[in-house]
Scaffold this active site. Structure first.
Site, PDB file in Angstrom:
ATOM      1  N   LYS A  92      12.939  24.687  44.374  1.00  0.00           N
ATOM      2  CA  LYS A  92      12.172  25.206  45.492  1.00  0.00           C
ATOM      3  C   LYS A  92      12.461  24.465  46.802  1.00  0.00           C
ATOM      4  O   LYS A  92      12.397  25.052  47.802  1.00  0.00           O
ATOM      5  CB  LYS A  92      10.527  25.091  45.138  1.00  0.00           C
ATOM      6  CG  LYS A  92       9.665  25.463  46.122  1.00  0.00           C
ATOM      7  CD  LYS A  92       9.864  27.103  46.542  1.00  0.00           C
ATOM      8  CE  LYS A  92       8.957  27.446  47.691  1.00  0.00           C
ATOM      9  NZ  LYS A  92       7.697  27.497  47.325  1.00  0.00           N
ATOM     10  N   LYS A 131       4.957  20.431  54.986  1.00  0.00           N
ATOM     11  CA  LYS A 131       4.866  19.938  53.804  1.00  0.00           C
ATOM     12  C   LYS A 131       6.199  20.052  52.817  1.00  0.00           C
ATOM     13  O   LYS A 131       6.627  19.153  52.495  1.00  0.00           O
ATOM     14  CB  LYS A 131       3.407  20.542  53.028  1.00  0.00           C
ATOM     15  CG  LYS A 131       3.513  19.682  51.475  1.00  0.00           C
ATOM     16  CD  LYS A 131       3.556  20.656  50.314  1.00  0.00           C
ATOM     17  CE  LYS A 131       3.071  21.951  50.257  1.00  0.00           C
ATOM     18  NZ  LYS A 131       3.459  22.655  49.232  1.00  0.00           N
TER      19      LYS A 131
END
Length: 301
Positions: free
Chosen positions: A171, A239
């Site tokens: 990811k 983030k």
């Protein structure tokens, strides 16, 4: 039919839980926002009163939360998943968090006989609503096989990519590529417009050639229109870029372009664009080029 506890009914969690309920699973969901719980009930699920209520009788627990502090609180905290779920429960954390956190959670859960997969997703709100997410899964192969029928309800591209934490690494790689492509598309738009070329036409040509990408397919029209309603916010991509840089440090590799993209995303936040879609990197590039200007398409903000 599987009993599923679903924690985190945000812009992606709500449609995912609804798809699972529509597929015939018994879904008990919890979110701190009452309106999110109400949406699940209207979709055929059950609004749980808390984490413990959602997971106590579940065969599978899914967490879909913003970052590792929320995941740790829900899984490890009082009344959390490890304390409330029955032995043998399969926990699929579909949040995007640090790989080391996923590994630590799996280790802690093993002592309670709870199986864990890290299963972050790509596809954004549209992918969640269309049940077309890409799901990259880390953990034991047998646990992946057990969870696959559930994943197939919400995703189209589903792969077991390695041991605990591997899903989060994939990811991170996804997010650095997505951020980089957004940055380059933004630069292309600024170059085209500054040169007096119609950006919409130019991007249509790019989308049909070697420069083509899913981002150009899905986002070129909204970017040219400066429509930055969030499908995936800059705050969240910020983030994720931090996770990618930390993973690079852990692996002892240099990712110079990733570092630059991370700074562009950070600049977007610093400029006050954190709540906008990550395609709003265009606003950052415009500002750097001295071409920033408000448009009617941005008036909704």
């Amino acid at each position: 039919m599987t009993k599923i506890g679903f924690i985190g009914l945000g812009v992606m969690g709500t449609p995912m839980a609804a798809h699972l309920a529509a597929a015939g699973h018994e879904v008990g969901g919890y979110d701190t926002h009452a309106d999110a719980r109400a949406k699940l009930e209207s979709a055929g699920g059950r609004a749980a009163t808390g984490v413990a209520d959602a997971v106590a009788e579940a065969d599978v627990v899914i967490t879909m939360l913003p970052n590792h502090p929320q995941v740790e609180a829900v899984v490890l905290g009082p009344g959390g998943v490890l304390e409330s779920a029955k032995p043998g429960t399969l926990l699929a954390d579909m949040s995007t968090i640090r790989p080391e956190t996923s590994i630590a959670l799996a280790e802690r859960a093993a002592a309670r006989e709870i199986r864990v997969l890290d299963a972050p997703v790509s596809g954004g709100q549209a992918g969640a609503e269309q049940a077309a997410l890409s799901i990259m899964v880390g953990g034991e192969a047998a646990d992946f096989a057990a969870a696959l029928p559930v994943f197939e309800v919400v995703g189209k591209t589903i792969a077991h990519v390695g041991p605990h934490g591997a899903g989060q690494v994939v990811k991170a790689a996804n997010q650095l590529v997505v951020g980089g492509v957004y940055g380059l598309v933004a630069e292309a738009i600024v170059l085209l417009e500054a040169s007096g070329v119609d950006a919409a036409t130019g991007l249509d040509v790019l989308a049909g050639g070697l420069a083509g990408s899913r981002i150009l397919d899905l986002k070129r029209k909204s970017m040219v229109a400066r429509d930055f309603r969030p499908g995936f916010r800059i705050d969240l991509h910020h983030k994720d870029m931090g996770i990618a840089l930390a993973a690079a440090r852990q692996a002892d590799v240099a990712l110079p372009l990733t570092g630059l993209v991370a700074q562009l995303v950070a600049a977007g936040r610093a400029m006050g664009h954190g709540s906008l879609d990550h395609s709003a990197l265009l606003k950052v590039v415009e500002e750097l080029s001295g071409r920033a200007a408000a448009t009617e398409a941005e008036a909704w903000t």
